[in-house]
Design a protein around this motif. Structure first.
Motif, PDB file in Angstrom:
ATOM      1  N   SER A 101       0.836  -1.202   0.000  1.00 52.40           N
ATOM      2  CA  SER A 101       0.000   0.000   0.000  1.00 52.40           C
ATOM      3  C   SER A 101       0.866   1.245   0.000  1.00 52.40           C
ATOM      4  CB  SER A 101      -0.868   0.053   1.269  1.00 52.40           C
ATOM      5  OG  SER A 101      -1.615  -1.121   1.403  1.00 52.40           O
ATOM      6  N   PHE A 102       0.576   2.149  -0.906  1.00 54.31           N
ATOM      7  CA  PHE A 102       1.199   3.461  -0.846  1.00 54.31           C
ATOM      8  C   PHE A 102       0.405   4.411  -1.720  1.00 54.31           C
ATOM      9  CE2 PHE A 102       3.244   3.605  -4.992  1.00 54.31           C
ATOM     10  CZ  PHE A 102       3.475   2.271  -5.299  1.00 54.31           C
ATOM     11  N   ALA A 103       0.675   5.688  -1.587  1.00 58.27           N
ATOM     12  CA  ALA A 103      -0.026   6.668  -2.407  1.00 58.27           C
ATOM     13  C   ALA A 103       0.982   7.706  -2.892  1.00 58.27           C
ATOM     14  CB  ALA A 103      -1.124   7.356  -1.596  1.00 58.27           C
ATOM     15  N   VAL A 104       0.695   8.243  -4.050  1.00 56.86           N
ATOM     16  CA  VAL A 104       1.579   9.263  -4.617  1.00 56.86           C
ATOM     17  C   VAL A 104       0.755  10.504  -4.875  1.00 56.86           C
ATOM     18  CG1 VAL A 104       3.158   9.838  -6.480  1.00 56.86           C
ATOM     19  CG2 VAL A 104       2.940   7.464  -5.735  1.00 56.86           C
ATOM     20  N   THR A 155       2.574   3.739  10.907  1.00 52.68           N
ATOM     21  CA  THR A 155       3.029   5.125  10.780  1.00 52.68           C
ATOM     22  C   THR A 155       3.791   5.549  12.016  1.00 52.68           C
ATOM     23  OG1 THR A 155       0.819   5.393   9.913  1.00 52.68           O
ATOM     24  CG2 THR A 155       2.210   7.326   9.930  1.00 52.68           C
ATOM     25  N   HIS A 156       4.794   6.315  11.809  1.00 54.70           N
ATOM     26  CA  HIS A 156       5.506   6.937  12.928  1.00 54.70           C
ATOM     27  C   HIS A 156       6.129   8.215  12.403  1.00 54.70           C
ATOM     28  CE1 HIS A 156       9.851   6.025  11.973  1.00 54.70           C
ATOM     29  NE2 HIS A 156       9.214   5.382  11.023  1.00 54.70           N
ATOM     30  N   ARG A 157       6.408   9.108  13.305  1.00 58.73           N
ATOM     31  CA  ARG A 157       7.038  10.367  12.891  1.00 58.73           C
ATOM     32  C   ARG A 157       6.277  11.027  11.738  1.00 58.73           C
ATOM     33  NH1 ARG A 157      12.696   9.398  11.004  1.00 58.73           N
ATOM     34  NH2 ARG A 157      13.086   7.506  12.165  1.00 58.73           N
ATOM     35  N   GLU A 197       9.340  -0.090   4.292  1.00 56.30           N
ATOM     36  CA  GLU A 197       9.433   1.263   4.815  1.00 56.30           C
ATOM     37  C   GLU A 197       9.001   2.250   3.763  1.00 56.30           C
ATOM     38  OE1 GLU A 197      13.122   2.266   6.640  1.00 56.30           O
ATOM     39  OE2 GLU A 197      12.445   4.291   7.120  1.00 56.30           O
ATOM     40  N   THR A 198       8.282   3.307   4.175  1.00 57.04           N
ATOM     41  CA  THR A 198       8.022   4.412   3.249  1.00 57.04           C
ATOM     42  C   THR A 198       8.226   5.715   4.013  1.00 57.04           C
ATOM     43  OG1 THR A 198       5.679   4.690   3.766  1.00 57.04           O
ATOM     44  CG2 THR A 198       6.232   3.101   2.056  1.00 57.04           C
ATOM     45  N   GLY A 199       8.457   6.760   3.238  1.00 57.44           N
ATOM     46  CA  GLY A 199       8.626   8.053   3.912  1.00 57.44           C
ATOM     47  C   GLY A 199       9.284   9.025   2.966  1.00 57.44           C
ATOM     48  N   ASP A 200       9.505  10.249   3.444  1.00 54.95           N
ATOM     49  CA  ASP A 200      10.162  11.180   2.528  1.00 54.95           C
ATOM     50  C   ASP A 200      11.664  10.880   2.500  1.00 54.95           C
ATOM     51  OD1 ASP A 200       9.842  12.899   5.228  1.00 54.95           O
ATOM     52  OD2 ASP A 200      11.694  13.448   4.170  1.00 54.95           O
ATOM     53  N   VAL A 201      12.224  11.134   1.365  1.00 53.78           N
ATOM     54  CA  VAL A 201      13.577  10.661   1.078  1.00 53.78           C
ATOM     55  C   VAL A 201      14.609  11.152   2.081  1.00 53.78           C
ATOM     56  CG1 VAL A 201      15.460  10.897  -0.575  1.00 53.78           C
ATOM     57  CG2 VAL A 201      13.199  10.228  -1.348  1.00 53.78           C
ATOM     58  N   THR A 210       6.830   2.170   8.703  1.00 51.71           N
ATOM     59  CA  THR A 210       7.828   1.117   8.713  1.00 51.71           C
ATOM     60  C   THR A 210       7.203  -0.193   9.171  1.00 51.71           C
ATOM     61  OG1 THR A 210       9.986   0.449   9.557  1.00 51.71           O
ATOM     62  CG2 THR A 210       8.541   1.644  11.047  1.00 51.71           C
ATOM     63  N   ALA A 211       7.770  -1.271   8.721  1.00 58.13           N
ATOM     64  CA  ALA A 211       7.226  -2.575   9.084  1.00 58.13           C
ATOM     65  C   ALA A 211       8.242  -3.316   9.931  1.00 58.13           C
ATOM     66  CB  ALA A 211       6.895  -3.369   7.820  1.00 58.13           C
TER      67      ALA A 211
END
Lengths: 315, 283, 335
Positions: free
Chosen positions: C32-35, C311-313, C239-243, C318-319
């Motif tokens: 799952s992610f969104a752009v 979700t964090h921060r 993991e996802t997040g801003d670069v 992160t998984a």
């Protein structure tokens, strides 16, 4: 492009000379006396000697060959005593039926193979096995046997086609040549289907086909413009390669269906020891094969810009 | 995936199950054909016996394949012809294979020979195959020995080309030159290093050619240029059946089925072998 | 949701499976992610991590034996996974485009460049030949191709790799789609050209307000080009997040290990840092975290229960069960 064609035509000349030499040797090496054959069983020795002198058969071989070459360059391919006319006129008479048959056969082969290959490429696993089965069957059946089966089915038991011959009007000719052309075509179909199916399957997996789809182009257009067109090229090459075999097959097919073409002429000339005609027809076949090769290369160049580039740079 | 992949062998030892079905089927068919050709004639009627009281009979209990225009039993003729046609196949294939491969190896390792041989190959291969054979046989006169001469003149070429290309791929000219620099004798290089790598392609070609030769032999028989009557040969029989196609179609059809059977077997063997020996070739 | 706030791509719990003779491999699992609009999202992972498959699923170009077995994909609010053929075609014409890895293979070898670009224009609805021609020339200029008139008549094999990829990008932006999918667009190019192409993509994205999903195995590319990143391992997003944040302070051991394995100039080490073990075998389904066998910090729970993306921060996800306690080590490992 034009220079390419001219160069290729120029290259044909030495090959033709080579073939003519080979034919000349072959004919002279053969046991049996042409004078005897021409004059028959009751010929007198004097008559035969006279004929031999007339034909220059008592001259040394290289003189004979020189005479032969000169005649060749003048377009004189010799005189057939069996038929009582010049070899070249014989060839001329039979050229149209031969070409008609060959073109007809290729047309039928294409009409059968292309939809079959397209269908097979879209169907997947089983279609691959079936197409290989088709090849295997096609390569195991003698052409003359298939021809006779077709004769039996469609000219004898269910007489929609004539048993043989050529006919005079276009309609008659189309009917008369259908079964022989079909017989020849059935030899080509497995080869074309195999090549076309394989290249279609490969093309359909290609990235450029996916790219076309990603542009939002409809699947049918994608198929024909991006898969089919590139996939045609190897098949054209293969078809061209087999044209030589096709010519050979016309000997047998014309025999079975009594078609008055070059193949039948060759066969009768051989069995009646009519050597000038044999030589003439052989040369015509050789020219035909070379012209077909040239045409194949030209068509491939028209279809494929990469081949065009390679050809030009190879000068 | 081989031709008859839809049916796989499910019993028997493990190595057998792993073989492609076409190889198994083809080998079995061929084995049956050879056994029949070898032993069959002992059990059939006399193929040469004429019987004018039973001319052009359709298949029956007495004559399984019917009779021909001389009253001869077609079944026994077909069986007896098997030996002739099969022999022709083997006797054509093996010498052309050996000679062609040898020439190809030499061409692939010796530059000057290569240029000459390949020119020759181009000429032989470019020419309509059947025309060449028919022309040669007709010039020399009909008969089996002349057929062999024609076959030998023409048949080596495709092997030579294939083998030469394979040798070049393996290293060819440079291979031998390098070996000589190292002090190895060229024959050793040939036997130990080059041959094992290039043997696959000609063998596969041979299986296809086997059926091609049978087709050629029978075509010549059909045209009256090969085996001479009254000897039974499948092509000859089809030729004889041609005149009687309408009245006695079994004369022409049944020998053709025999040809089909044998050629099919050979091609299946080739197909299966090809899968076994070159599995990396995409199907 | 207003159009401006609607994400260009929304992927929820996407699962994709490749069918095979025995069993099958899971190419993607609950991804799952969104752009958002105008955002460049990098999807990074090793070969075989499923990233290209996910990309192809978005545009509906999965290979024959792959299929979506769960979840949804939405592009510009429209459902892709359940879309009909016609709907897919329409989506491709108006809303999304794809740039492939090897431009030589992605271009039709027997058609001229001009013809292939014109085809894209026509698919998008343009009919007037003059307008199509102008559009093509403009677009080619925009991607940095000079001499457009001459190039249009060329065939793909006559051009250099970099030029070909520019053409591919031109074909993609020609229709001004909202979304561009880039499958390792620079992998097949020379290193010197890679930079140019990435910069081009980035500037086009800014100028035209397009979203990009950039698939790559190279975290350097992500650092250079992307706004946000998703890290894939064995078909799962870990993991996802801003670069900037993810690269500075990764919150998953795999991300940290990836970053650590990048050789740096001036590094005082005699060996390259590698991730021990082998990439996961996708045909076998394991309990627990897929990375556990290779993880430096794996504990008992890790092999039993599969961690979910949490979700964090703020917007980071992160998984990893232990990301909180591991924070200092993970952040340290990446320098």
């Amino acid at each position: 492009m034009l220079t390419f064609i001219v160069v290729r035509v120029a290259q044909m000349v030495p090959v033709l000379i080579g073939i003519s030499l080979a034919m000349f040797v072959l004919v002279r090496v053969v046991p049996g006396d042409p004078a005897q054959v021409a004059l028959g069983l009751y010929a007198t020795p004097e008559a035969m000697a006279e004929l031999r002198t007339l034909w220059g058969l008592d001259e040394p071989l290289y003189v004979q060959y020189w005479v032969f070459l000169q005649q060749l360059l003048r377009g004189d391919l010799g005189y057939s005593y069996f038929y009582g006319q010049s070899a070249i006129s014989l060839v001329y008479e039979r050229l149209t039926p031969e070409l008609f048959l060959v073109v007809y056969a290729v047309a039928i082969a294409v009409v059968i193979s292309v939809p079959l290959a397209i269908w097979a490429s879209l169907r997947g696993g089983i279609a691959a096995a079936l197409s290989r089965l088709l090849i295997v069957f096609g390569m195991s059946m003698p052409a003359y046997w298939i021809g006779m089966l077709l004769l039996l089915l469609f000219a004898i038991w269910w007489p929609i086609f004539p048993v043989g011959g050529y006919g005079t009007t276009l309609g008659e000719q189309l009917r008369a040549l259908f079964l022989p052309a079909l017989t020849l075509a059935l030899g080509l179909v497995p080869l074309i289907v195999r090549a076309l199916r394989a290249s279609l399957v490969e093309a359909l997996e290609a990235d450029h086909v996916d790219m076309a789809r990603s542009k939002g182009i409809v699947e049918s257009v994608v198929f024909f413009r991006h898969a089919f067109r590139p996939a045609l090229i190897p098949s054209v090459t293969i078809l061209g390669l087999h044209m030589g075999q096709l010519i050979g097959a016309t000997l047998i097919v014309e025999f079975v269906f009594a078609v008055p073409g070059l193949g039948q002429l060759m066969l009768t000339a051989i069995s009646s020891r009519d050597y000038p005609t044999v030589v003439a027809v052989t040369l015509v076949f050789a020219v035909f094969v070379m012209v077909v090769n040239l045409l194949t290369d030209i068509i491939v160049a028209l279809l494929d810009p990469r081949a065009r580039a390679a050809m030009v740079s190879a000068q | 995936m081989s031709t008859v992949a839809l049916a796989r062998v499910t019993t028997g030892p493990a190595w057998l199950r792993r073989l492609p079905p076409s190889l198994i089927a083809g080998t079995l068919m061929l084995a049956v054909a050879i056994i029949v050709a070898w032993t069959g004639p002992m059990f059939t009627l006399d193929p040469l016996e004429l019987d004018f009281s039973a001319v052009l009979q359709p298949p029956s209990a007495e004559h399984w394949f019917g009779t021909d225009n001389f009253g001869r039993d077609i079944f026994s003729r077909v069986i007896n012809a098997a030996a002739i046609d099969l022999q022709f196949g083997f006797l054509c294939t093996i010498p052309t294979l050996v000679v062609g491969t040898a020439l190809g190896v030499v061409a692939g390792t010796t530059r000057w020979f290569d240029t000459i041989l390949m020119r020759l190959v181009d000429i032989v291969v470019a020419f309509p195959f059947y025309v060449l054979i028919i022309a040669i046989v007709a010039s020399l006169g009909p008969g089996v020995s002349n057929m062999f001469i024609a076959v030998m003149i023409v048949g080596w070429a495709s092997y030579a080309r294939v083998v030469r290309n394979e040798v070049l791929v393996v290293g060819g000219h440079q291979y031998v030159e390098a070996a000589r620099v190292l002090g190895l004798s060229s024959s050793r290089v040939l036997w130990r290093h080059i041959l094992p790598n290039v043997v696959v392609q000609p063998v596969l070609l041979a299986t296809t050619n086997f059926s091609a030769w049978i087709l050629v032999g029978s075509a010549l028989g059909f045209l009256g240029l090969g085996v001479q009557p009254p000897a039974p040969e499948w092509g000859v029989m089809i030729g004889e059946g041609r005149t009687f196609l309408a009245q006695a179609p079994w004369m022409a059809i049944l020998p053709g089925l025999a040809i089909f059977y044998v050629c099919l077997a050979a091609i299946l063997v080739g197909d299966g072998l090809s899968d076994v020996l070159r599995p990396e070739v995409a199907r | 949701m207003s159009p401006a706030a609607m994400p260009t791509v929304e992927i929820d719990d996407l699962s994709i499976v490749y069918a095979a003779e025995r069993g099958g491999t899971v190419a993607a699992r609950d991804v799952s992610f969104a752009v958002q609009r105008g955002e460049i999202f990098g999807l990074v992972g090793e070969t075989g991590s499923g990233k290209s498959t996910i990309l192809r699923a978005i545009i509906g170009l999965l290979h024959r034996n792959a299929s979506v077995t769960g979840g949804t994909i939405r592009v510009s609010g429209q459902d892709v996974t359940g879309a009909s053929r016609d709907k897919l075609v329409e989506l491709r014409r108006r809303h999304m485009a794809m740039v492939f890895q090897d431009p030589l293979r992605a271009l039709n070898p027997v058609m001229t460049i001009g013809a292939q670009l014109a085809e894209a224009a026509r698919a998008a609805g343009l009919r007037d030949r003059a307008r199509i021609r102008t559009l093509i020339i403009e677009t080619m200029a925009r991607v940095g191709i000079s001499d457009a008139q001459m190039r249009m008549r060329a065939y793909p094999h006559e051009l250099s790799g970099g030029l070909r990829q520019r053409i591919a990008i031109a074909a993609a932006i020609l229709r001004a789609p909202e979304l561009i999918l880039a499958d390792e667009p620079t992998t097949a190019l020379d290193v010197t050209i890679q930079d140019q192409i990435l910069m081009l993509l980035r500037s086009l994205c800014r100028d035209l307000g397009m979203s990009v999903v950039l698939v790559t195995h190279d975290i350097g590319v992500v650092a250079q080009t992307c706004d946000r990143v998703g890290v894939l391992y064995a078909g799962r997003l870990v993991e996802t997040g801003d670069v900037a944040t993810v690269l500075r302070a990764p919150s998953h051991p795999y991300t940290a290990a990836l970053l650590a394995s990048i050789p740096r100039i001036g590094q005082h080490r005699d060996r390259l840092r590698v991730i021990p073990g082998r990439p996961a075998d996708l045909s076998v389904q394991v309990d627990g975290c897929p990375f556990a066998p290779r993880c430096d910090y794996a504990s008992g729970d890790c092999t039993v229960i599969r961690p979910r993306l949490e979700t964090h921060r703020g917007s980071q996800m992160t998984a990893c069960w232990r990301h909180n306690e591991l924070q200092p080590q993970l952040a340290g490992a990446s320098t």
